[in-house]
Scaffold this active site. Structure first.
Site, PDB file in Angstrom:
ATOM      1  N   LYS A 171       0.839  -1.204   0.000  1.00  0.00           N
ATOM      2  CA  LYS A 171       0.000   0.000   0.000  1.00  0.00           C
ATOM      3  C   LYS A 171       0.871   1.250   0.000  1.00  0.00           C
ATOM      4  CE  LYS A 171      -1.834  -1.360   3.796  1.00  0.00           C
ATOM      5  NZ  LYS A 171      -2.614  -1.642   5.015  1.00  0.00           N
ATOM      6  N   THR A 204      -8.251   9.747   7.605  1.00  0.00           N
ATOM      7  CA  THR A 204      -7.720   8.502   7.056  1.00  0.00           C
ATOM      8  C   THR A 204      -7.547   7.440   8.142  1.00  0.00           C
ATOM      9  OG1 THR A 204      -5.487   9.392   7.329  1.00  0.00           O
ATOM     10  CG2 THR A 204      -6.481   9.614   5.131  1.00  0.00           C
ATOM     11  N   GLY A 206      -8.087   4.229   9.895  1.00  0.00           N
ATOM     12  CA  GLY A 206      -8.670   2.930   9.543  1.00  0.00           C
ATOM     13  C   GLY A 206      -8.649   2.611   8.063  1.00  0.00           C
ATOM     14  N   THR A 207      -7.868   3.353   7.279  1.00  0.00           N
ATOM     15  CA  THR A 207      -7.847   3.075   5.832  1.00  0.00           C
ATOM     16  C   THR A 207      -7.366   1.647   5.546  1.00  0.00           C
ATOM     17  OG1 THR A 207      -5.705   4.196   5.779  1.00  0.00           O
ATOM     18  CG2 THR A 207      -7.581   5.430   4.933  1.00  0.00           C
ATOM     19  N   GLY A 208      -6.306   1.235   6.268  1.00  0.00           N
ATOM     20  CA  GLY A 208      -5.746  -0.097   6.013  1.00  0.00           C
ATOM     21  C   GLY A 208      -6.726  -1.201   6.400  1.00  0.00           C
ATOM     22  N   CYS A 209      -7.413  -1.023   7.533  1.00  0.00           N
ATOM     23  CA  CYS A 209      -8.401  -2.028   7.976  1.00  0.00           C
ATOM     24  C   CYS A 209      -9.525  -2.144   6.948  1.00  0.00           C
ATOM     25  CB  CYS A 209      -9.004  -1.632   9.324  1.00  0.00           C
ATOM     26  SG  CYS A 209      -7.805  -1.436  10.645  1.00  0.00           S
TER      27      CYS A 209
HETATM   28  N1  LIG Z   1      -4.749  10.384   1.338  1.00  0.00           N
HETATM   29  C1  LIG Z   1      -5.086   9.303   0.619  1.00  0.00           C
HETATM   30  N2  LIG Z   1      -5.729   9.456  -0.563  1.00  0.00           N
HETATM   31  C2  LIG Z   1      -6.087   8.385  -1.299  1.00  0.00           C
HETATM   32  N3  LIG Z   1      -5.827   7.107  -0.924  1.00  0.00           N
HETATM   33  C3  LIG Z   1      -5.185   6.895   0.242  1.00  0.00           C
HETATM   34  C4  LIG Z   1      -4.778   7.972   1.074  1.00  0.00           C
HETATM   35  N4  LIG Z   1      -4.179   7.460   2.188  1.00  0.00           N
HETATM   36  C5  LIG Z   1      -4.214   6.122   2.037  1.00  0.00           C
HETATM   37  N5  LIG Z   1      -4.808   5.769   0.873  1.00  0.00           N
HETATM   38  C6  LIG Z   1      -5.084   4.411   0.383  1.00  0.00           C
HETATM   39  O1  LIG Z   1      -5.703   3.707   1.467  1.00  0.00           O
HETATM   40  C7  LIG Z   1      -5.275   2.352   1.481  1.00  0.00           C
HETATM   41  C8  LIG Z   1      -4.615   2.057   2.826  1.00  0.00           C
HETATM   42  O2  LIG Z   1      -3.277   2.511   2.738  1.00  0.00           O
HETATM   43  P1  LIG Z   1      -2.368   2.990   3.934  1.00  0.00           P
HETATM   44  O3  LIG Z   1      -2.902   4.290   4.452  1.00  0.00           O
HETATM   45  O4  LIG Z   1      -0.985   2.991   3.393  1.00  0.00           O
HETATM   46  O5  LIG Z   1      -2.577   1.852   4.996  1.00  0.00           O
HETATM   47  P2  LIG Z   1      -2.551   1.849   6.593  1.00  0.00           P
HETATM   48  O6  LIG Z   1      -3.849   2.420   7.064  1.00  0.00           O
HETATM   49  O7  LIG Z   1      -2.378   0.417   6.909  1.00  0.00           O
HETATM   50  O8  LIG Z   1      -1.388   2.719   6.996  1.00  0.00           O
HETATM   51  C9  LIG Z   1      -4.354   2.203   0.262  1.00  0.00           C
HETATM   52  O9  LIG Z   1      -5.133   1.773  -0.838  1.00  0.00           O
HETATM   53  C10 LIG Z   1      -3.836   3.617   0.059  1.00  0.00           C
HETATM   54  O10 LIG Z   1      -3.393   3.850  -1.262  1.00  0.00           O
HETATM   55  C1  LIG Z   2      -8.046  -1.834  16.932  1.00  0.00           C
HETATM   56  C2  LIG Z   2      -7.241  -1.231  15.849  1.00  0.00           C
HETATM   57  N1  LIG Z   2      -6.833  -1.976  14.823  1.00  0.00           N
HETATM   58  C3  LIG Z   2      -6.088  -1.435  13.828  1.00  0.00           C
HETATM   59  C4  LIG Z   2      -5.748  -0.102  13.870  1.00  0.00           C
HETATM   60  C5  LIG Z   2      -4.909   0.504  12.781  1.00  0.00           C
HETATM   61  O1  LIG Z   2      -5.681   0.658  11.696  1.00  0.00           O
HETATM   62  P1  LIG Z   2      -5.197   1.244  10.308  1.00  0.00           P
HETATM   63  O2  LIG Z   2      -6.172   0.853   9.295  1.00  0.00           O
HETATM   64  O3  LIG Z   2      -3.777   0.872  10.066  1.00  0.00           O
HETATM   65  O4  LIG Z   2      -5.382   2.789  10.546  1.00  0.00           O
HETATM   66  P2  LIG Z   2      -4.594   3.878  11.322  1.00  0.00           P
HETATM   67  O5  LIG Z   2      -4.336   3.538  12.749  1.00  0.00           O
HETATM   68  O6  LIG Z   2      -3.329   4.058  10.515  1.00  0.00           O
HETATM   69  O7  LIG Z   2      -5.520   5.022  11.247  1.00  0.00           O
HETATM   70  C6  LIG Z   2      -6.205   0.668  14.945  1.00  0.00           C
HETATM   71  N2  LIG Z   2      -5.918   1.977  15.025  1.00  0.00           N
HETATM   72  N3  LIG Z   2      -6.940   0.094  15.932  1.00  0.00           N
END
Ligand SMILES: Nc1ncnc2c1ncn2[C@@H]1O[C@H](COP(=O)(O)OP(=O)(O)O)[C@@H](O)[C@H]1O
Ligand SMILES: Cc1ncc(COP(=O)(O)OP(=O)(O)O)c(N)n1
Length: 270
Positions: A171, A204, A206-209
């Site tokens: 990602k 953003t 919880g985007t990864g979840c």
């Molecule tokens: N500001 C943003 N604009 C558009 N897509 C985003 C943005 N931030 C994250 N994404 C997308 O959201 C998904 C989760 O990515 P990421 O944020 O790297 O994960 P995590 O939440 O695990 O850190 C990916 O598809 C990423 O490209």
């Molecule tokens: C309970 C719990 N699980 C996972 C996360 C992290 O989620 P993620 O989608 O990586 O988002 P961010 O923390 O980067 O906003 C969490 N915070 N809590």
């Protein structure tokens, strides 16, 4: 169709189990859950964590697999080596797709995976992963290298595949640039990128979840992996583009946006 999330609870509702179940629901899948930890959390950060006993995680998984025809599962926050061992042992016996989101650190900096659990994740969980979806910092930890270039991304993905994960989605949320680019490495050797405009927003959390839950929902619905990954990128883009405006920090994404808005994903077969 029935999907399973094995993850932590986010009391603020933007990440973890809550984000996963909302995503399952929006994508037409019945959601079940095995909770690994409780977090006292909101959009400003994680205040406290209470991990579940590994035996109780095992009990939840036993109860679910005894009764439900689960067609795909995902992992999120697993917290400890002992919980990872329980999850890996269970999933080894279930012949269903498993999406491993190797959650390590929350946006505010809280540790969601103990340092000593990284090795366990590499040794027992990645080998049972159908697809692993690290963000860049997670990929750096798992692959043991710094990632700055596209060739670093490819090398890190190869290292994770060598550890046993069959397919990798690297990602790009943590990279810079006008676009948010994710790179996908499939077990047949094919590679493609998925590009959407990078949205300038604080919402953003919880985007990864949400992204990994959407892949899981697609797999639970019988989609091919590639199709499920591309649809998940569309789902998360729509959820980011139309924020809900909730909370005073990093707000949650909008899980209701998928059916109301159209977001294009540009797919480039490299
Ligand atoms: N500001 C943003 N604009 C558009 N897509 C985003 C943005 N931030 C994250 N994404 C997308 O959201 C998904 C989760 O990515 P990421 O944020 O790297 O994960 P995590 O939440 O695990 O850190 C990916 O598809 C990423 O490209
Ligand atoms: C309970 C719990 N699980 C996972 C996360 C992290 O989620 P993620 O989608 O990586 O988002 P961010 O923390 O980067 O906003 C969490 N915070 N809590």
């Amino acid at each position: 169709m029935i999907a399973l999330t094995i993850a932590g609870s986010d009391s603020g509702g933007g990440a973890g189990i809550q984000a996963d179940l909302k995503t399952f629901q929006e994508l037409g899948v019945f959601g079940t859950s095995a909770i690994t930890a409780l977090t006292a959390q909101n959009t400003l950060g994680v205040h406290d964590i209470m991990a579940a006993e590994p035996a109780f995680v095992a009990a939840q998984l036993h109860a679910l697999f005894e009764d439900f025809e689960i067609t795909a599962a995902k992992t999120g926050m697993l917290f400890s080596p002992a919980i990872i061992d329980v999850v890996a042992a269970t999933m080894q016996q279930q012949h269903i797709p498993l999406v491993v989101d190797p959650v390590m650190i929350a946006k505010g900096g809280a540790t969601l995976l103990a340092q000593q659990a990284v090795q366990t994740m590499k040794e027992v969980l990645l080998p049972v992963a159908t697809v692993c979806t690290p963000n860049i910092p997670e990929a750096e930890v798992l692959a043991g290298m710094t990632i700055t270039t596209a060739s670093d991304v490819a090398q890190a993905a190869q290292r994770l595949m060598a550890l046993g994960a069959k397919n990798i989605v690297m990602k790009g949320g943590h990279l810079s640039g006008v676009d948010a680019v994710d790179t996908v490495f499939l077990e047949d050797g094919s590679v493609f990128t998925m590009t959407t405009p990078r949205i300038d927003t604080k919402a953003t959390h919880g985007t990864g979840c949400t992204f990994s839950a959407a892949i899981t929902a697609g797999l639970a619905n019988g989609q091919e992996l590639k199709e499920a990954i591309i649809e998940a990128k569309r789902f998360i883009q729509a959820a980011i583009v139309h924020p809900l405006g909730i909370g005073h920090g990093h707000g949650p994404t909008n899980h209701f946006a998928y059916n109301r808005y159209d977001c294009e994903v540009f797919v480039d077969e490299a």
